[in-house]
Design a protein around this motif. Structure first.
Motif, short mmCIF file in Angstrom:
data_model
loop_
_atom_site.label_atom_id
_atom_site.label_comp_id
_atom_site.label_asym_id
_atom_site.label_seq_id
_atom_site.Cartn_x
_atom_site.Cartn_y
_atom_site.Cartn_z
N ASP A 264 0.84 -1.19 0.00
CA ASP A 264 0.00 0.00 0.00
C ASP A 264 0.88 1.24 0.00
O ASP A 264 2.07 1.20 0.35
CB ASP A 264 -0.89 0.02 1.24
N ALA A 265 0.29 2.35 -0.37
CA ALA A 265 1.00 3.62 -0.23
C ALA A 265 1.31 3.88 1.24
O ALA A 265 0.52 3.53 2.13
CB ALA A 265 0.16 4.76 -0.80
N GLY A 266 2.47 4.45 1.52
CA GLY A 266 2.83 4.78 2.89
C GLY A 266 1.93 5.88 3.45
O GLY A 266 1.15 6.51 2.72
N SER A 267 2.04 6.09 4.72
CA SER A 267 1.26 7.15 5.36
C SER A 267 1.63 8.50 4.77
O SER A 267 2.81 8.85 4.69
CB SER A 267 1.52 7.14 6.86
N GLU A 268 0.64 9.24 4.32
CA GLU A 268 0.84 10.54 3.68
C GLU A 268 1.82 10.44 2.51
O GLU A 268 2.63 11.33 2.27
CB GLU A 268 1.33 11.59 4.69
N ALA A 269 1.73 9.33 1.76
CA ALA A 269 2.61 9.15 0.61
C ALA A 269 2.42 10.27 -0.41
O ALA A 269 1.31 10.80 -0.57
CB ALA A 269 2.34 7.80 -0.05
N CYS A 270 3.50 10.63 -1.06
CA CYS A 270 3.48 11.71 -2.05
C CYS A 270 4.07 11.20 -3.36
O CYS A 270 5.18 10.65 -3.36
CB CYS A 270 4.28 12.91 -1.56
N PHE A 271 3.36 11.41 -4.45
CA PHE A 271 3.83 10.96 -5.75
C PHE A 271 3.97 12.10 -6.75
O PHE A 271 4.30 11.89 -7.91
CB PHE A 271 2.90 9.87 -6.30
N THR A 272 3.70 13.32 -6.29
CA THR A 272 3.96 14.54 -7.06
C THR A 272 4.42 15.62 -6.08
O THR A 272 4.19 15.52 -4.87
CB THR A 272 2.70 15.05 -7.79
N ALA B 88 3.10 18.48 -5.94
CA ALA B 88 1.84 19.04 -5.43
C ALA B 88 1.33 18.25 -4.23
O ALA B 88 0.77 18.83 -3.29
CB ALA B 88 0.78 19.05 -6.54
N ASN B 89 1.53 16.93 -4.22
CA ASN B 89 1.14 16.12 -3.06
C ASN B 89 1.88 16.57 -1.81
O ASN B 89 1.29 16.64 -0.72
CB ASN B 89 1.47 14.65 -3.30
N HIS B 90 3.17 16.84 -1.93
CA HIS B 90 3.97 17.27 -0.78
C HIS B 90 3.41 18.58 -0.20
O HIS B 90 3.24 18.71 1.02
CB HIS B 90 5.43 17.50 -1.19
#
Length: 352
Positions: free
Chosen positions: A150-158, A160-162
């Motif tokens: 699964d994606a990690g906690s508060e995962a960011c892939f852009t 903008a996500n950060h």
């Protein structure tokens, strides 16, 4: 697993005293085909969960971890940790707790015991930082399949996500818990220092990515298998100087830049910023990551300093206080005082 960040043993639990954890331990030990439970004792120091040392009748040790569950928090801490440890164990990584058995119905897991002590801040040197980077590289060895996690906690892939992650964390402090000690002081700190600092940092990041020609909405090229919440606060050093890593309840697929920035922003055992370049370079080089990943590490560092100030202030939010009380029912007034002071110290590091 060892103490799970805990400092040491407290009371022995036997008979009817706190029979819930003991009964869970007995069921998991039986499920794993291990010798029976002789004794179970609470370990102190965990911040989000309850952790117990389990002594078996053959004298060997295991660790039982009971995870905090709250309807306001949709993170499955057991699933994240269990999945990550199994992924790493399959890749022959052994400086981690062995995953032995779990009970999702009671949000509990049984793990191998890892002996060791936490390093003091003065012991964090180039060799220790290199060993931490080597762990990240080892977990991401072939077969590299982050998509199975699964994606990690508060995962960011852009990018903008950060930015959105920090936006959300800062915005939460519109709802400071009125019952929290020093709640008014916390409100002033957020209004007068935290929010203005974030607005300044956010604006400068937007300008930086524009100058660098980076698209804030572009997906990162290669997510990694990230331990998340990665730092020396979640490592133990044995008598031979070997480091083991514990506590993976936030782990999963994520941006390598997030891992790097978190590593240098966690406040419990600070990592000297002088090692930032060598740590980031080692991970990017040995994992064969694109140059854009390295650029994001530098651009986002102050955003993560702000994020960690927010994490420190979680004591002033109802959910954060609930987790702390579950793990350690100590005096909230002292925790609030200490965290507000620490938040001010960490915010002072944000300098652009």
């Amino acid at each position: 697993m060892s103490q799970g960040g805990a400092a040491g043993m407290t009371e022995s639990l036997s008979g009817s005293l706190e029979s819930g954890p003991r009964h869970i331990a007995e069921r998991l030990v039986e499920k794993a085909g291990l010798p029976a439970v002789a004794e179970i004792g609470r370990l102190t120091g965990g911040k989000n969960n309850q952790v117990f040392q389990v002594t078996l009748t053959d004298g060997s040790l295991r660790v039982l971890k009971c995870y905090h569950v709250d309807a306001r928090d949709d993170r499955d801490r057991l699933r994240a940790e269990w999945s990550y440890l199994n992924y790493a164990w399959e890749r022959k990584v052994r400086n981690i707790p062995e995953p032995i058995a779990c009970d999702p119905s009671h949000a509990a897991g049984l793990y191998g015991f890892v002996a060791g002590r936490k390093l003091a801040a003065a012991e964090i040197d180039a060799a220790a930082v290199a060993a931490a980077a080597a762990f990240v590289v080892a977990v991401n060895a072939a077969p590299h399949r982050p998509e199975v996690l699964d994606a990690g906690s508060e995962a960011c892939f852009t990018i903008a996500n950060h930015l959105a992650t920090v936006d959300r964390r800062v915005a939460r402090f519109a709802d400071i818990d009125d019952s929290a000690p020093q709640a008014e002081e916390a409100r002033r700190f957020v209004a007068d220092r935290l929010k203005p600092s974030w607005q300044r940092v956010r604006g400068e990041i937007v300008r930086d990515i524009g100058r660098e020609g980076l698209d804030p909405e572009a997906k990162i090229a290669r997510p990694i298998v990230s331990p998340s919440d990665f730092g020396f606060h979640n490592m133990l050093c044995d008598d031979l100087g070997h480091l083991s890593v514990i506590d993976f309840e936030y782990a999963g697929r994520d941006d390598p830049a997030k891992l790097v920035c978190d590593f240098f922003c966690q406040p419990e055992i600070p990592v000297p910023i002088q090692f930032f370049d060598t740590f980031a370079d080692q991970i990017v080089r040995e994992l064969g990551l694109p140059t854009e990943d390295r650029r994001r590490c530098a651009i986002l560092l102050d955003a993560y300093r702000i994020k960690w100030v927010c994490i420190i202030l979680n004591e002033f939010l109802a959910l954060g206080s609930s987790r702390r009380a579950f793990a350690d029912p100590g005096a909230r007034a002292e925790r609030c005082r200490r965290q507000l002071e620490r938040a001010g110290q960490r915010l002072a590091l944000v300098a652009r």
